[in-house]
Design an enzyme around this catalytic site. Structure first.
Site, PDB file in Angstrom:
ATOM      1  CD  GLU A   1      -3.305  -3.453 -14.225  1.00 28.64           C
ATOM      2  OE1 GLU A   1      -2.729  -3.136 -13.084  1.00 28.64           O
ATOM      3  OE2 GLU A   1      -3.700  -2.431 -14.817  1.00 28.64           O
TER       4      GLU A   1
ATOM      5  CB  CYS B   1       0.278   2.027 -15.813  1.00 30.49           C
ATOM      6  SG  CYS B   1       1.407   0.474 -15.589  1.00 30.49           S
TER       7      CYS B   1
ATOM      8  CG  ASN C   1      -2.433  -1.394  -5.786  1.00 27.49           C
ATOM      9  OD1 ASN C   1      -3.313  -1.887  -5.422  1.00 27.49           O
ATOM     10  ND2 ASN C   1      -2.238  -0.056  -5.738  1.00 27.49           N
TER      11      ASN C   1
ATOM     12  CB  CYS D   1       0.533  -2.585 -11.829  1.00 31.70           C
ATOM     13  SG  CYS D   1       0.929  -0.978 -12.141  1.00 31.70           S
TER      14      CYS D   1
ATOM     15  CB  CYS E   1       0.036  -2.974 -16.852  1.00 32.03           C
ATOM     16  SG  CYS E   1       0.729  -2.995 -15.231  1.00 32.03           S
TER      17      CYS E   1
ATOM     18  CD  GLU F   1       0.667   2.215  -3.574  1.00 33.46           C
ATOM     19  OE1 GLU F   1       1.044   2.794  -2.368  1.00 33.46           O
ATOM     20  OE2 GLU F   1       0.262   2.577  -4.476  1.00 33.46           O
TER      21      GLU F   1
HETATM   22  N1  THU Z   1      -1.946   0.736 -10.543  1.00 36.43           N
HETATM   23  C1  THU Z   1      -2.362  -0.392 -10.711  1.00 36.43           C
HETATM   24  O1  THU Z   1      -2.269  -1.369  -9.976  1.00 36.43           O
HETATM   25  N2  THU Z   1      -2.602  -0.786 -11.875  1.00 36.43           N
HETATM   26  C2  THU Z   1      -2.667   0.208 -12.983  1.00 36.43           C
HETATM   27  O2  THU Z   1      -2.834  -0.099 -14.035  1.00 36.43           O
HETATM   28  C3  THU Z   1      -2.602   1.812 -12.554  1.00 36.43           C
HETATM   29  C4  THU Z   1      -1.823   1.962 -11.411  1.00 36.43           C
HETATM   30  C5  THU Z   1      -1.328   1.117  -9.123  1.00 36.43           C
HETATM   31  C6  THU Z   1       0.101   1.495  -8.978  1.00 36.43           C
HETATM   32  C7  THU Z   1       0.145   2.113  -7.572  1.00 36.43           C
HETATM   33  O3  THU Z   1       0.018   1.268  -6.710  1.00 36.43           O
HETATM   34  C8  THU Z   1      -1.247   2.943  -7.707  1.00 36.43           C
HETATM   35  O4  THU Z   1      -2.090   2.133  -8.454  1.00 36.43           O
HETATM   36  C9  THU Z   1      -1.208   4.317  -7.949  1.00 36.43           C
HETATM   37  O5  THU Z   1      -0.425   4.674  -9.213  1.00 36.43           O
END
Ligand code: THU
Length: 133
Positions: free
Chosen positions: A55, A85, A42, A53, A88, A44
């Site tokens: 994925e 999420c 991920n 994300c 994704c 940010e």
């Molecule tokens: N996140 C992912 O990378 N994948 C997921 O399936 C769930 C959430 C990340 C997004 C954000 O950077 C952090 O996790 C918290 O939500």
């Protein structure tokens, strides 16, 4: 590439997570039908909504290299069981109908799903068949 090694790659990818705001790291590895592996973490952003994300990072990296058929995906995060999420899951709907989805707690503990388990009755490419109209 064995599933065990794919899982290791996802765990390694988590180490590169850029998550200074949530402090929640996620790593992902995808295995193509022809045996290539692509990873993602991920990423940010200070404006929050552009955050990516793990994925979608891994899948898009594979797509950018010309791969669209996937045998498996492994996902691991900082919670015991980190599930993808909703965005994704929908992103996977384009390519992942027959892909094995591994939700990984550790190298030895994981759960295996199909996308239909995680996104029942999903909206996908088949729903856009305008020939029926
Ligand atoms: N996140 C992912 O990378 N994948 C997921 O399936 C769930 C959430 C990340 C997004 C954000 O950077 C952090 O996790 C918290 O939500």
């Amino acid at each position: 590439m064995t599933i065990k090694n794919l899982i290791k790659k996802a765990i390694e990818a988590k180490e590169n997570s850029y998550s200074p705001y949530s402090k929640f790291r996620v790593g992902c590895a995808v295995l193509t039908d022809s045996g290539e592996v692509f990873t993602g973490c991920n990423v940010e952003n200070a404006a929050f909504s552009p955050s990516l994300c793990a994925e979608r990072n891994a899948i898009s990296t594979a797509i950018a290299k010309g791969y669209k058929s996937f045998k498996a995906i492994a996902i691991t995060g900082d919670s015991e069981w980190t599930y993808p999420c909703g965005v994704c899951r929908q992103f996977m709907k384009e390519f992942f109908d027959s892909t094995d989805i591994y939700i990984v707690k550790s190298e030895t503990e994981y759960r295996k799903y199909k996308l239909e388990d995680l996104l029942p009755c999903g909206f996908g490419p088949d729903n856009l068949n305008t020939e029926e109209i």
